[in-house]
Motif scaffolding. Sequence first.
Motif, PDB file in Angstrom:
ATOM      1  N   ASP A 230       6.298 -40.218  46.092  1.00 33.92           N
ATOM      2  CA  ASP A 230       6.228 -39.089  45.155  1.00 33.92           C
ATOM      3  C   ASP A 230       7.563 -38.369  44.999  1.00 33.92           C
ATOM      4  O   ASP A 230       7.912 -37.951  43.902  1.00 33.92           O
ATOM      5  CB  ASP A 230       5.158 -38.094  45.638  1.00 33.92           C
ATOM      6  N   ASN A 231       8.317 -38.210  46.086  1.00 24.05           N
ATOM      7  CA  ASN A 231       9.557 -37.430  46.048  1.00 24.05           C
ATOM      8  C   ASN A 231      10.717 -38.176  46.713  1.00 24.05           C
ATOM      9  O   ASN A 231      11.142 -37.812  47.818  1.00 24.05           O
ATOM     10  CB  ASN A 231       9.351 -36.079  46.747  1.00 24.05           C
ATOM     11  N   PRO A 232      11.258 -39.210  46.077  1.00 28.02           N
ATOM     12  CA  PRO A 232      12.444 -39.864  46.644  1.00 28.02           C
ATOM     13  C   PRO A 232      13.638 -38.929  46.585  1.00 28.02           C
ATOM     14  O   PRO A 232      13.925 -38.338  45.549  1.00 28.02           O
ATOM     15  CB  PRO A 232      12.641 -41.090  45.746  1.00 28.02           C
ATOM     16  N   ILE A 233      14.359 -38.795  47.686  1.00 32.16           N
ATOM     17  CA  ILE A 233      15.380 -37.756  47.767  1.00 32.16           C
ATOM     18  C   ILE A 233      16.696 -38.147  47.100  1.00 32.16           C
ATOM     19  O   ILE A 233      17.501 -37.280  46.768  1.00 32.16           O
ATOM     20  CB  ILE A 233      15.633 -37.352  49.237  1.00 32.16           C
ATOM     21  N   ILE A 234      16.945 -39.454  46.885  1.00 35.78           N
ATOM     22  CA  ILE A 234      18.212 -39.870  46.294  1.00 35.78           C
ATOM     23  C   ILE A 234      18.094 -40.141  44.794  1.00 35.78           C
ATOM     24  O   ILE A 234      18.941 -39.720  44.015  1.00 35.78           O
ATOM     25  CB  ILE A 234      18.766 -41.109  47.017  1.00 35.78           C
ATOM     26  N   HIS A 235      17.057 -40.822  44.355  1.00 36.39           N
ATOM     27  CA  HIS A 235      16.961 -41.127  42.920  1.00 36.39           C
ATOM     28  C   HIS A 235      15.513 -41.414  42.543  1.00 36.39           C
ATOM     29  O   HIS A 235      14.811 -42.173  43.225  1.00 36.39           O
ATOM     30  CB  HIS A 235      17.827 -42.338  42.567  1.00 36.39           C
ATOM     31  N   SER A 236      15.064 -40.800  41.440  1.00 37.27           N
ATOM     32  CA  SER A 236      13.703 -40.994  40.946  1.00 37.27           C
ATOM     33  C   SER A 236      13.727 -41.116  39.430  1.00 37.27           C
ATOM     34  O   SER A 236      14.790 -41.151  38.817  1.00 37.27           O
ATOM     35  CB  SER A 236      12.820 -39.810  41.357  1.00 37.27           C
ATOM     36  N   ASN A 237      12.553 -41.152  38.822  1.00 35.33           N
ATOM     37  CA  ASN A 237      12.458 -41.186  37.360  1.00 35.33           C
ATOM     38  C   ASN A 237      11.973 -39.854  36.799  1.00 35.33           C
ATOM     39  O   ASN A 237      11.362 -39.804  35.732  1.00 35.33           O
ATOM     40  CB  ASN A 237      11.537 -42.321  36.906  1.00 35.33           C
ATOM     41  N   THR A 238      12.262 -38.746  37.510  1.00 37.47           N
ATOM     42  CA  THR A 238      11.901 -37.425  36.985  1.00 37.47           C
ATOM     43  C   THR A 238      12.726 -37.076  35.758  1.00 37.47           C
ATOM     44  O   THR A 238      12.218 -36.472  34.804  1.00 37.47           O
ATOM     45  CB  THR A 238      12.079 -36.352  38.079  1.00 37.47           C
ATOM     46  N   GLY A 452      11.441 -34.591  42.382  1.00 38.36           N
ATOM     47  CA  GLY A 452      11.008 -33.727  41.292  1.00 38.36           C
ATOM     48  C   GLY A 452      10.776 -32.290  41.702  1.00 38.36           C
ATOM     49  O   GLY A 452      10.771 -31.394  40.850  1.00 38.36           O
ATOM     50  N   ILE A 453      10.585 -32.023  43.004  1.00 39.11           N
ATOM     51  CA  ILE A 453      10.363 -30.642  43.436  1.00 39.11           C
ATOM     52  C   ILE A 453      11.666 -29.855  43.435  1.00 39.11           C
ATOM     53  O   ILE A 453      11.654 -28.637  43.609  1.00 39.11           O
ATOM     54  CB  ILE A 453       9.735 -30.581  44.846  1.00 39.11           C
ATOM     55  N   GLY A 454      12.801 -30.537  43.253  1.00 40.21           N
ATOM     56  CA  GLY A 454      14.080 -29.859  43.230  1.00 40.21           C
ATOM     57  C   GLY A 454      14.585 -29.542  44.626  1.00 40.21           C
ATOM     58  O   GLY A 454      13.961 -29.869  45.640  1.00 40.21           O
ATOM     59  N   LEU A 461       1.951 -33.419  50.576  1.00 38.23           N
ATOM     60  CA  LEU A 461       1.010 -34.016  49.635  1.00 38.23           C
ATOM     61  C   LEU A 461       0.050 -34.926  50.385  1.00 38.23           C
ATOM     62  O   LEU A 461       0.468 -35.761  51.192  1.00 38.23           O
ATOM     63  CB  LEU A 461       1.768 -34.834  48.584  1.00 38.23           C
ATOM     64  N   ILE A 462      -1.241 -34.775  50.123  1.00 40.03           N
ATOM     65  CA  ILE A 462      -2.240 -35.676  50.668  1.00 40.03           C
ATOM     66  C   ILE A 462      -3.176 -36.073  49.532  1.00 40.03           C
ATOM     67  O   ILE A 462      -3.574 -35.239  48.712  1.00 40.03           O
ATOM     68  CB  ILE A 462      -3.018 -35.039  51.836  1.00 40.03           C
ATOM     69  N   SER A 463      -3.473 -37.365  49.447  1.00 41.55           N
ATOM     70  CA  SER A 463      -4.338 -37.845  48.369  1.00 41.55           C
ATOM     71  C   SER A 463      -5.221 -38.972  48.867  1.00 41.55           C
ATOM     72  O   SER A 463      -4.900 -39.650  49.855  1.00 41.55           O
ATOM     73  CB  SER A 463      -3.501 -38.333  47.179  1.00 41.55           C
TER      74      SER A 463
END
Length: 572
Positions: A230-238, A452-454, A461-463
């Motif tokens: 959900d939150n990759p710290i180096i690079h995402s598609n946000t 994405g959380i900045g 997160l739990i799902s």
Amino acid sequence: MKKYYFIFIVFILCIFKSSAQELLKSVEEDYYDFLSLQGLSERPTLTYRTLSDSVWNISENSIHLWNQNNLGRTKVLWQKDTPVSNIFTNGIIQGVKYKIISPNWYNSYNTAAPYGQNDGAIWQGRGYNTYLTGGIFAEFYGLSITLKPQIIFIQNLSFDYTKPNYSGDLYKDKANLYGDYSLGCIDAPQRFGNKPLFNFDLSDTEIRYSWHTITLGFGNQNIWIGPAQDNPIIHSNTAAGYPHLDFGIRRQKIQINNVDLGDIEFRYWAGKTSESNFFDNDDSNNDTLITGLAVAYEIPFIKGLSIGLNRTMLTKWNNKSAYSFFTLLIPFMKKKAGYDESDQRASIFADYCIPEGGIDIYFEWGKNDYNSGFDNLIRYPFHTQAITAGFKKNIYYKKAPISGQLLFELTFIESSMDYHFFYDWGGIGNDFYTHHIITQGYTNKGQYLGAGIGAGGNSQLISYKIYYPKGSTRIFVQRLNPDLNYSYFLAYRNPESSTPNEDVKSSIRVICNLGVESNYFVTKDFLLSLNLVFSDEHNPLNKNDNIKKQTNQIKSEHRFNFVSQISLKYFF
């Protein structure tokens, strides 16, 4: 010796991989990853993922829950009857194949505030948001072309937000109205202007040539790095994709004399990120050079365990110094290459996938501003760190045609404590995604390239997701502090007192999300997705007027946001 060298080269080049593609974080990709924890499919990448690299292969005879559903097919238009066999043609498809990239119409509505991440070029503001995308992929003798444009509309209704801290003529009429409330070191607007937005984006369009697992491409495809879900710290598609050139080796098994030496993966890229229309009036800093390196290795004697290094650097686009597109290939950068004229981030990770137990455990640790010497690293390794860790587990039900998947992910991107004692480079002035020289920060067109959380906050997160023959349903709970750095800044620098502001702790901003996501195959080719999220935002303006009441039970101020998302997708 020459014999073993030749065998090594042959095994490097001997494997050809199909070019079927799955969109990052799509319903299809998540499902294939779910199958990988059952041993029915193998992950095509170790750390570096794009649309072109997310290639999943599963046997047509495999029995799985979505066996009867169409997830998109790659078709052969023409194939050479008698393929030419030599070192140049053995690693490519001798013919023409294509795939229709599923048309997807996405819609969302946010009642009170912006909501959305890992969604590419669109910024989902308050009100109605929509995009329409689709395209085609074609490959001819190793040369592939992906056309996937995107049309975007954002209603962009007004909402209350924290007053930006930018000042000076450079920010006149722009960031003073809509910008981030940090000290001016990042292009991350709280609102993208005051008018509806209509955009056209190239999205995942690119051109590429691949021979065996060696690949070279140029395009706009989003990049996802690391094991995070959900939150990759180096690079995402946000954020939106940016134009870049990349080359490297896709996931490749190494064998010598039938001895497994593990899997390797290497990718290097260089591109140009751009400023949004709501940052400043200085045209000289509109573009930034970004270079990146991703290296991973799956250990042969511990099947499923991969380790790796991810690294990126930002440099001013018009910089005439010694920087180049290939600086990151230098193992240890010294002198100017490692100091403030560039802005570097690096992470190491481990990802352990155990199909026998349906388990995936991963951890990634990153640092910014890390090239300050080994002694500094030993004394305080937590300086500018970021962490993502997660656990994923498949759960099977013997008496029902369903399977479940539990996911927990923790992300921590707060500034280290030493940052909060120095106003000129600490507090909210610099954090994991900001830099006082690269004023645009780690963003593209106003959205974060990383999690994405900045920066400056944390997320838990739990799902739990249930898969069944006609689709899937997921329930999730998330708690996140989006900007604790700002609260710490206020606490340490109360303008009315020389002591820390104790009231700030009651004004800390937190967002609690409760969501239900459902995907349903109306027919085997037509997928309907419906997501509903209730978001409770405590102290949305980083202040709490209830503090003035001096009661023993101080309660937060609240902003409730109801999010509805619906998408329609057709598979050819």
